[in-house]
Scaffold this active site. Structure first.
Site, PDB file in Angstrom:
ATOM      1  N   ASN A 132       0.818  -1.178   0.132  1.00 20.63           N
ATOM      2  CA  ASN A 132       0.052  -0.059   0.129  1.00 20.63           C
ATOM      3  C   ASN A 132       0.785   1.352   0.195  1.00 20.63           C
ATOM      4  OD1 ASN A 132      -2.413   1.290   0.084  1.00 20.63           O
ATOM      5  ND2 ASN A 132      -2.823   0.747   2.050  1.00 20.63           N
ATOM      6  N   TYR A 180      -6.799   7.147  13.228  1.00 17.64           N
ATOM      7  CA  TYR A 180      -6.739   5.788  12.406  1.00 17.64           C
ATOM      8  C   TYR A 180      -7.784   5.004  12.641  1.00 17.64           C
ATOM      9  CZ  TYR A 180      -5.887   1.128  11.159  1.00 17.64           C
ATOM     10  OH  TYR A 180      -6.122  -0.193  10.826  1.00 17.64           O
ATOM     11  N   HIS A 221      -2.097   0.613  16.783  1.00 17.42           N
ATOM     12  CA  HIS A 221      -1.328   1.179  15.284  1.00 17.42           C
ATOM     13  C   HIS A 221      -0.349   1.967  15.786  1.00 17.42           C
ATOM     14  CE1 HIS A 221      -1.595   2.150  10.895  1.00 17.42           C
ATOM     15  NE2 HIS A 221      -2.337   0.961  10.902  1.00 17.42           N
ATOM     16  N   GLU A 280      -3.875  -4.812  19.434  1.00 15.93           N
ATOM     17  CA  GLU A 280      -2.932  -5.060  18.335  1.00 15.93           C
ATOM     18  C   GLU A 280      -1.858  -3.733  18.228  1.00 15.93           C
ATOM     19  OE1 GLU A 280      -4.856  -5.215  14.733  1.00 15.93           O
ATOM     20  OE2 GLU A 280      -2.945  -4.650  13.250  1.00 15.93           O
ATOM     21  N   HIS A 298      -2.962 -10.932   8.524  1.00 17.69           N
ATOM     22  CA  HIS A 298      -3.314  -9.318   8.153  1.00 17.69           C
ATOM     23  C   HIS A 298      -4.437  -9.456   6.841  1.00 17.69           C
ATOM     24  CE1 HIS A 298      -1.766  -5.194   6.890  1.00 17.69           C
ATOM     25  NE2 HIS A 298      -2.912  -5.138   7.681  1.00 17.69           N
ATOM     26  N   ASP A 316      -6.176  -3.531   1.627  1.00 17.61           N
ATOM     27  CA  ASP A 316      -4.860  -3.537   0.787  1.00 17.61           C
ATOM     28  C   ASP A 316      -4.357  -4.855   0.448  1.00 17.61           C
ATOM     29  OD1 ASP A 316      -4.566  -2.008   3.571  1.00 17.61           O
ATOM     30  OD2 ASP A 316      -2.455  -2.608   3.265  1.00 17.61           O
TER      31      ASP A 316
HETATM   32  C1  GCO Z   1      -5.091  -3.408   9.892  1.00 17.25           C
HETATM   33  C2  GCO Z   1      -4.070  -2.459   9.510  1.00 17.25           C
HETATM   34  C3  GCO Z   1      -4.273  -1.635   8.300  1.00 17.25           C
HETATM   35  C4  GCO Z   1      -3.173  -0.988   8.046  1.00 17.25           C
HETATM   36  C5  GCO Z   1      -3.123  -0.961   6.321  1.00 17.25           C
HETATM   37  C6  GCO Z   1      -1.906   0.150   5.879  1.00 17.25           C
HETATM   38  O1  GCO Z   1      -4.854  -3.656  11.178  1.00 17.25           O
HETATM   39  O2  GCO Z   1      -5.902  -4.198   9.170  1.00 17.25           O
HETATM   40  O3  GCO Z   1      -3.438  -1.792  10.614  1.00 17.25           O
HETATM   41  O4  GCO Z   1      -5.573  -0.821   8.347  1.00 17.25           O
HETATM   42  O5  GCO Z   1      -3.180   0.480   8.481  1.00 17.25           O
HETATM   43  O6  GCO Z   1      -2.982  -2.225   6.025  1.00 17.25           O
HETATM   44  O7  GCO Z   1      -1.824  -0.014   4.617  1.00 17.25           O
HETATM   45 MG    MG Z   2      -3.207  -3.143  12.173  1.00 15.78          MG
END
Ligand code: GCO
Ligand code: MG
Length: 409
Positions: free
Chosen positions: A37, A159, A219, A243, A319, A323
């Site tokens: 991303n 975020y 984050h 997380e 994950h 993205d």
């Molecule tokens: C999550 C992640 C994403 C990231 C993203 C950046 O836990 O899904 O933190 O939201 O911010 O993948 O490109």
């Molecule tokens: Mg994350």
């Protein structure tokens, strides 16, 4: 069997994706995801300029050998661009092997260890009513585990919080990458966040009861002692995980967090090799491995990482934001189904344009995903549709504190 072609396809339905398509001399094609991303074209170039020429004429059945060749022959090791490029090749080769065997990929990985894959979605809101609506909408969509992100009084953009509902008014989905020429600037204040968050989780538990698994993403914004304080404050609300509580380049710093809280910890979406986890796993400093198949060298490397984690009772939490392309998601789902130490799978859901470009066979119902029974990954790329959505530059935002200092985003 020989590889006769490898094509890098960059397309932007809803958002940018980098896909590798490998074709063999007997007409089988395999797909791999190499999306990084905000840095998409670097992986596209790494693949097209430096990897594709090495693939032509190779035996696609030699997956481990190809992985080791790409990793070691580059001399320069690790890093998200290299590991995403290797992942794209690796997943495409697994797709080919499973198609040649006439099996869905999870069968080649050892067969199903469970009936379905528990998935969590992303609820968010600028205030409690909006957050509750978003949680209810996720429950209606079939989610049975939910990540909770919320605005913080005094901070403009946080975020994980959707700024506004989508055009149909039904979706409040958060998309961090923005189609802007420069990264957008956001603001941050960790003390305000620490004061606000526990009250939000208390309200969510009061409204939705004790059973619903709840997750939260910090984050990377806290110091170890701040993370310890938050983990402790959230204990009464029984989180499934907290997380990325700290930027975890410094793995040792998690010792301090761990000493102070029993809130389960998930880390690793920005990591790309097993080496990034050595201390975290050996000392059991985390509970869930957050790597993406797409950013960690593919199925071959993820399997080794998760087998290592299994020896320490650490589970997967692969994950899966938007993205990760549907190809990367499918790779994660086949692995999730096969491994023993599965924990949970992130699943944000792509938009209609992405679903038109990538035809998928996975299903989602009553909280559980399943990759489907089609041979291979079960994803097809409609190249004509892909060509209708050319690359659009997009960036992730970044953070500044009130005094102007750049902070982790
Ligand atoms: C999550 C992640 C994403 C990231 C993203 C950046 O836990 O899904 O933190 O939201 O911010 O993948 O490109
Ligand atoms: Mg994350």
């Amino acid at each position: 069997m020989k590889i006769i072609a490898a094509d890098v396809i960059v397309t932007s339905p809803d958002r940018n994706f980098v896909t590798l398509k490998i074709t063999t001399d007997d007409g089988i094609t395999g797909l791999g995801d190499g999306t990084l991303n905000g840095r998409e074209l670097s992986v596209a170039s790494y693949l097209a300029d430096h990897v594709v020429p090495l693939l032509i004429g190779r035996d696609p059945q030699r997956i481990e050998d190809t992985w080791q060749f790409l990793y070691r022959s580059a001399y320069w090791r690790r890093g998200p661009v290299t590991m995403a490029a290797i992942a794209a090749v690796d997943v495409a080769l697994w797709d080919i092997k499973a198609k040649a065997a006439g099996m869905p990929l999870y069968q080649l990985l050892g067969g199903a260890s469970r009936n379905g894959i528990m998935a969590y979605g992303h609820a968010s809101g600028r205030d409690l009513p909006e957050l509750f609506d978003s949680i209810r909408r996720h429950l209606e969509l079939g989610y049975r585990s939910i990540r909770v992100q919320t605005s913080v009084p005094g901070i403009n953009a946080v975020y994980g919080v959707a700024a506004q509902p989508s055009l149909d008014g039904k979706r409040y989905d958060y998309e961090p990458a923005q189609r802007t020429a420069l990264p957008a600037e956001e603001d941050w204040d960790t003390r305000a966040y620490l004061r606000h968050l526990p009250g939000v989780f208390e309200a969510v538990r009061n409204e939705f009861g004790p059973e619903l698994p709840l997750l939260h993403d910090g984050h990377h914004r806290m110091t170890p002692i701040q993370a310890a304080k938050l983990g402790k404050a959230l204990e009464p609300y029984d989180l499934f995980w907290l997380e990325d509580c700290t930027p975890a380049e410094n793995q040792e710093s998690l010792r301090l967090v761990r000493r102070h809280t029993t809130t389960p910890l998930a880390i690793g979406e920005v990591f790309n090799t097993v080496w990034d986890y050595q201390t975290l796993i050996r000392e059991q400093l985390i509970d869930y491995v957050r790597s993406a198949v797409t950013h960690t060298g593919g199925i071959t490397a993820m399997r080794k990482l998760l087998d290592f984690a299994a020896q320490y009772q650490i589970k997967s939490g692969i994950h899966g934001p938007t993205d990760i392309s549907p190809v990367g998601m499918a790779a994660a789902l086949h692995l999730d189904l096969a491994i023993h130490n599965f924990g949970i799978q992130e699943y944000m859901q792509h938009g209609a344009a992405t679903d038109e470009v990538f035809r998928q066979s996975f299903s989602f119902a009553e909280g559980y995903l399943h990759p489907g029974e089609r041979p291979g990954l079960g994803v097809e790329l409609d190249e004509e549709a892909a060509a209708r959505f050319p690359y659009v530059p997009a960036y992730l935002p970044f953070n500044r504190l009130k005094d102007g200092t750049v902070h982790d985003w």
